[in-house]
Design a protein around this motif. Structure first.
Motif, PDB file in Angstrom:
ATOM      1  N   GLU A 156       0.789  -1.151  -0.026  1.00  0.00           N
ATOM      2  CA  GLU A 156      -0.118  -0.032  -0.077  1.00  0.00           C
ATOM      3  C   GLU A 156       0.823   1.122   0.093  1.00  0.00           C
ATOM      4  OE1 GLU A 156      -2.667  -0.118   3.262  1.00  0.00           O
ATOM      5  OE2 GLU A 156      -3.867  -1.675   2.646  1.00  0.00           O
ATOM      6  N   ALA A 169      -2.465   5.610   1.394  1.00  0.00           N
ATOM      7  CA  ALA A 169      -3.504   4.369   1.769  1.00  0.00           C
ATOM      8  C   ALA A 169      -3.167   4.134   3.100  1.00  0.00           C
ATOM      9  CB  ALA A 169      -3.332   3.459   0.926  1.00  0.00           C
ATOM     10  N   LEU A 170      -2.206   4.063   3.703  1.00  0.00           N
ATOM     11  CA  LEU A 170      -1.828   3.632   5.002  1.00  0.00           C
ATOM     12  C   LEU A 170      -2.204   4.703   5.855  1.00  0.00           C
ATOM     13  CD1 LEU A 170       1.728   2.024   4.493  1.00  0.00           C
ATOM     14  CD2 LEU A 170      -0.442   1.178   5.059  1.00  0.00           C
ATOM     15  N   ALA A 196     -11.460   2.870  -2.320  1.00  0.00           N
ATOM     16  CA  ALA A 196     -10.670   1.943  -2.757  1.00  0.00           C
ATOM     17  C   ALA A 196     -10.003   2.721  -4.160  1.00  0.00           C
ATOM     18  CB  ALA A 196     -10.946   0.599  -2.738  1.00  0.00           C
ATOM     19  N   LEU A 214      -7.894   5.497  -3.541  1.00  0.00           N
ATOM     20  CA  LEU A 214      -6.712   5.314  -3.097  1.00  0.00           C
ATOM     21  C   LEU A 214      -5.665   4.189  -4.009  1.00  0.00           C
ATOM     22  CD1 LEU A 214      -7.749   4.526   0.714  1.00  0.00           C
ATOM     23  CD2 LEU A 214      -6.194   6.647  -0.166  1.00  0.00           C
ATOM     24  N   ILE A 216      -6.072   1.047  -4.239  1.00  0.00           N
ATOM     25  CA  ILE A 216      -5.803  -0.259  -3.517  1.00  0.00           C
ATOM     26  C   ILE A 216      -6.832  -0.836  -2.956  1.00  0.00           C
ATOM     27  CG2 ILE A 216      -5.057  -0.907  -0.900  1.00  0.00           C
ATOM     28  CD1 ILE A 216      -2.879   0.302  -2.386  1.00  0.00           C
ATOM     29  N   ASP A 263      -8.079  -3.141  -1.137  1.00  0.00           N
ATOM     30  CA  ASP A 263      -8.763  -3.410   0.368  1.00  0.00           C
ATOM     31  C   ASP A 263      -7.790  -2.373   1.321  1.00  0.00           C
ATOM     32  OD1 ASP A 263     -10.320  -3.834   2.539  1.00  0.00           O
ATOM     33  OD2 ASP A 263     -10.018  -6.018   2.308  1.00  0.00           O
ATOM     34  N   PRO A 264      -8.204  -1.157   1.080  1.00  0.00           N
ATOM     35  CA  PRO A 264      -7.210  -0.376   2.134  1.00  0.00           C
ATOM     36  C   PRO A 264      -7.529  -0.513   3.676  1.00  0.00           C
ATOM     37  CG  PRO A 264      -8.334   1.008   0.697  1.00  0.00           C
ATOM     38  CD  PRO A 264      -8.985  -0.207   0.486  1.00  0.00           C
ATOM     39  N   CYS A 276      -7.385   1.532   6.061  1.00  0.00           N
ATOM     40  CA  CYS A 276      -7.975   2.728   6.348  1.00  0.00           C
ATOM     41  C   CYS A 276      -9.508   2.695   6.264  1.00  0.00           C
ATOM     42  CB  CYS A 276      -7.598   3.982   5.965  1.00  0.00           C
ATOM     43  SG  CYS A 276      -7.540   4.380   4.268  1.00  0.00           S
TER      44      CYS A 276
END
Length: 172
Positions: free
Chosen positions: A5, A9-10, A81, A84, A86, A88-89, A91
């Motif tokens: 990620e 996204a983190l 998602a 971002l 990603i 499945d983030p 957050c």
């Protein structure tokens, strides 16, 4: 924490949270901004929100809220998602919120210790992803609508597993 990620996204910030209504919902109205265990923070937020909601809403209305929250959440999780980039983030915590509301809605009334046990069981199934939870998590990935549903679906399976354990606990 997923190594693939990107940093955004983190740890998305308040600017990202308010950049789109979907982000506000998917990030659990800010619970997903936590730098430590956002899924656990989202589940804690869900627990407190449920306790507040049950003061004003009947069980039928809470059930309808969960149903509506699922439809809106599918859109919000898909959009967030995608934004971002990603699948499945971490957050995104709306999935934890809805799934834990479902657990509480179907298992209540319970005292504090029963609710705490439900919380611990749900967090176990959501984080460890044993058996059917892992299957659901692996088979519904992507940045489209299927992936948005997948973000929600594995948590609903974790909720089902939690409810199954509670039912067995109450039976025996």
């Amino acid at each position: 924490m997923r190594k693939t990620e990107p940093l955004l996204a983190l740890h998305p910030g308040v600017r990202f949270l308010f950049a789109h209504p979907a982000h506000l919902i998917a990030l659990g109205f800010g619970a997903g901004l936590s730098h430590v265990a956002p899924g656990t923070v989202g589940t804690l937020w869900a627990w407190l929100a449920y306790l507040a909601l049950q003061q004003w809403l009947s069980p039928l209305h809470i059930g309808l809220l969960i149903l509506a929250g699922t439809a809106v959440g599918w859109w919000a999780c898909t959009t967030t998602a995608r934004n971002l980039r990603i699948a499945d983030p971490g957050c995104v915590v709306w999935d934890e919120v809805l799934a834990f509301w479902l657990v509480l809605w179907l298992a209540m009334p319970m005292g504090f210790w029963g609710q705490l046990t439900a919380f611990a069981l749900f967090r176990f199934f959501d984080a460890a992803k044993p058996g059917p939870v892992g299957w659901a998590d692996e088979h519904f990935k992507g940045l489209g609508w299927r992936g948005g549903w997948g973000i929600l679906f594995d948590d609903f399976v974790a909720a089902f597993c939690t409810l199954l354990v509670i039912a067995l606990w109450r039976f025996f």
